[in-house]
Motif scaffolding. Structure first.
Motif, mmCIF file in Angstrom:
data_model
loop_
_atom_site.group_PDB
_atom_site.id
_atom_site.type_symbol
_atom_site.label_atom_id
_atom_site.label_comp_id
_atom_site.label_asym_id
_atom_site.label_seq_id
_atom_site.Cartn_x
_atom_site.Cartn_y
_atom_site.Cartn_z
ATOM 1 N N GLU A 198 -26.875 56.960 -107.420
ATOM 2 C CA GLU A 198 -26.836 55.655 -108.069
ATOM 3 C C GLU A 198 -28.154 55.236 -108.720
ATOM 4 O O GLU A 198 -28.167 54.305 -109.515
ATOM 5 C CB GLU A 198 -26.424 54.583 -107.049
ATOM 6 N N THR A 199 -29.262 55.911 -108.393
ATOM 7 C CA THR A 199 -30.531 55.498 -108.979
ATOM 8 C C THR A 199 -30.553 55.802 -110.473
ATOM 9 O O THR A 199 -29.886 56.729 -110.946
ATOM 10 C CB THR A 199 -31.718 56.208 -108.287
ATOM 11 N N THR A 200 -31.312 54.998 -111.221
ATOM 12 C CA THR A 200 -31.350 55.136 -112.676
ATOM 13 C C THR A 200 -32.533 55.964 -113.159
ATOM 14 O O THR A 200 -32.754 56.069 -114.358
ATOM 15 C CB THR A 200 -31.431 53.744 -113.333
ATOM 16 N N GLU A 201 -33.298 56.536 -112.248
ATOM 17 C CA GLU A 201 -34.460 57.339 -112.632
ATOM 18 C C GLU A 201 -34.380 58.695 -111.956
ATOM 19 O O GLU A 201 -33.974 58.812 -110.805
ATOM 20 C CB GLU A 201 -35.750 56.628 -112.238
ATOM 21 N N LEU A 202 -34.784 59.725 -112.692
ATOM 22 C CA LEU A 202 -34.754 61.072 -112.136
ATOM 23 C C LEU A 202 -35.731 61.213 -110.979
ATOM 24 O O LEU A 202 -35.465 61.934 -110.021
ATOM 25 C CB LEU A 202 -35.067 62.094 -113.235
ATOM 26 N N TYR A 203 -36.863 60.511 -111.055
ATOM 27 C CA TYR A 203 -37.847 60.576 -109.980
ATOM 28 C C TYR A 203 -37.220 60.175 -108.644
ATOM 29 O O TYR A 203 -37.365 60.876 -107.635
ATOM 30 C CB TYR A 203 -39.032 59.661 -110.307
ATOM 31 N N GLY A 204 -36.509 59.062 -108.619
ATOM 32 C CA GLY A 204 -35.866 58.621 -107.386
ATOM 33 C C GLY A 204 -34.798 59.586 -106.920
ATOM 34 O O GLY A 204 -34.639 59.836 -105.716
ATOM 35 N N THR A 205 -34.058 60.152 -107.858
ATOM 36 C CA THR A 205 -33.024 61.117 -107.506
ATOM 37 C C THR A 205 -33.619 62.353 -106.849
ATOM 38 O O THR A 205 -33.104 62.861 -105.843
ATOM 39 C CB THR A 205 -32.240 61.533 -108.766
ATOM 40 N N ILE A 206 -34.725 62.848 -107.413
ATOM 41 C CA ILE A 206 -35.350 64.053 -106.856
ATOM 42 C C ILE A 206 -35.905 63.775 -105.462
ATOM 43 O O ILE A 206 -35.754 64.596 -104.553
ATOM 44 C CB ILE A 206 -36.468 64.556 -107.802
ATOM 45 N N VAL A 207 -36.554 62.623 -105.276
ATOM 46 C CA VAL A 207 -37.092 62.278 -103.955
ATOM 47 C C VAL A 207 -35.963 62.226 -102.925
ATOM 48 O O VAL A 207 -36.069 62.793 -101.825
ATOM 49 C CB VAL A 207 -37.842 60.934 -104.009
#
Length: 399
Positions: free
Chosen positions: A329-338
């Protein structure tokens, strides 16, 4: 602009202000993922009871105080919870800017283990004794650092809208930065932690949208590395014996296979409902070594039975399920990868820990997240929960 893997390019600059912008109607508490938080607390609470049961009669460990490990486990949980709160307050985007400092600090700490400051515990020279009976295992925090540094690099151009996927040069840099601390940890040697880190790197690459050639190459490199490590004699004798016992449990049931055999006896004797807390014969008889740390799941199997052990699996499953939802659901790839790195870490380490007690995985000296006794491990997993909560809390705020 939307990347083909389903993540919108972030509209945010790294900041702490997102938390300050939350209104009373849309407070931090409302935006927290409560199933993850409550499941983590429940696991830590169950772990406290299991650790207490496993250690209250072991006078050689608790110095005659049956509550020694119980109080320390609760203290570790409290400190870990505070670290989670601090991580949420700072925010994963603020920490993104501090990643180079965190990475450098991690390298310094794991290098310190290889100096006279390092200490050997349970065969692994992976600890720093800080006094007062406390010790620090830097490799636990390296897991977080690897996730953050790889996420920072792989997501930078994608979140800025410059490209849809990480380019080959960026992937190569990310892998090089992950390989350095992994190589140092391997020198300790701490093979279990290196295994977890390798799975984390694989999970991060899959989530980043990097070319499948990198994923396949990483798997191939892992297989080749395992062959070379064995051929060059980089493993200690106790590690080789663990793999030998896994391949052939009947090889030396009174020696290298003792831990696994006793663990299976303890779990198998629990039946459906278990013998009852503090009533397990294997636990009270102290037949299972390291039962408060690596083999804590055997206490659950023997004293709480299939139902109690199953509850631990359900709670771990809830954490992984909700973490997957946060990653999606996150809108940024950085958050998705973390989030993906944390998922890979928790999933593999839980599977390895429980698997080795059942004899389906080799003994690797890995704690069960939230449940096993150990300060470094407890602090690290709660920081990871803080990162997941921050990713959820700092989602876009709609009018």
């Amino acid at each position: 602009m939307t990347a083909p893997h389903g993540f919108s390019v972030s509209r945010y600059a790294p900041e702490r202000g997102t938390l300050a912008r939350l209104t009373a109607r849309d407070s931090v508490l409302r935006r927290l993922d409560w199933p993850i938080l409550l499941s983590s607390l429940a696991l830590s609470g169950i772990g406290a009871l299991l650790v207490w049961s496993a250690t209250r009669g072991r006078t050689q460990l608790n110095n005659g105080d049956p509550y020694y490990f119980l109080f320390r486990h609760l203290l570790n949980t409290g400190i870990g919870f505070a670290l989670m709160v601090g991580t949420i307050w700072l925010g994963h985007r603020t920490l993104r800017g501090a990643v180079p400092i965190l990475y450098g600090l991690s390298i310094v700490l794991i290098l310190a283990v290889l100096t006279p400051l390092g200490a050997t515990i349970n065969g692994a020279h992976a600890w720093i004794v800080v006094g007062g009976g406390f010790s620090l295992q830097p490799s636990e925090f390296v897991k977080i650092t690897i996730i953050l540094v790889m996420a920072m690099l792989l997501a930078a151009k994608v979140d800025a809208g410059d490209q849809l996927h990480p380019d080959h040069g960026t992937v190569a840099k990310a892998l090089a930065l992950a390989a350095l601390p992994m190589g140092i940890v391997m020198l300790m040697p701490d093979l279990g932690s290196v295994m977890v880190m390798a799975v984390i790197v694989l999970g991060v690459l899959l989530a980043s949208g990097a070319s499948n050639r990198w994923v396949l190459g990483l798997i191939g490199a892992g297989v080749l590395g395992a062959v070379l490590v064995t051929a060059l004699g980089m493993l200690d004798e106790y590690q080789i014996n663990r793999f030998a016992a896994f391949a052939n449990p009947d090889l030396d049931p009174a020696g290298v296979g003792y831990n696994t055999n006793q663990a299976r006896i303890a779990i198998g004797s629990g039946g459906l409902l278990g013998a009852g807390l503090f009533k397990g014969s294997q636990t009270t008889g102290q037949f299972v070594p390291e039962q408060q740390t690596d083999f804590v799941f055997t206490v659950a199997g023997e004293e709480l039975g299939f139902v109690g052990a199953g509850l631990i699996l359900v709670l771990l499953g809830i954490i992984l399920w909700r973490a997957c939802r946060i990653a999606r659901e996150t809108t940024e790839l950085y958050g998705t990868i973390v989030a993906a790195g944390i998922i890979a870490w928790f999933a593999f380490q839980s599977f390895e820990n429980i698997g080795m007690t059942l004899g389906i995985m080799p003994v690797a000296g890995l704690p069960l997240p939230f449940v096993s006794y150990g300060g470094s491990s407890m602090f690290a997993v709660w920081v990871a929960i803080g990162l997941l909560q921050s990713i959820r809390v700092q989602r876009p705020i709609t009018a």
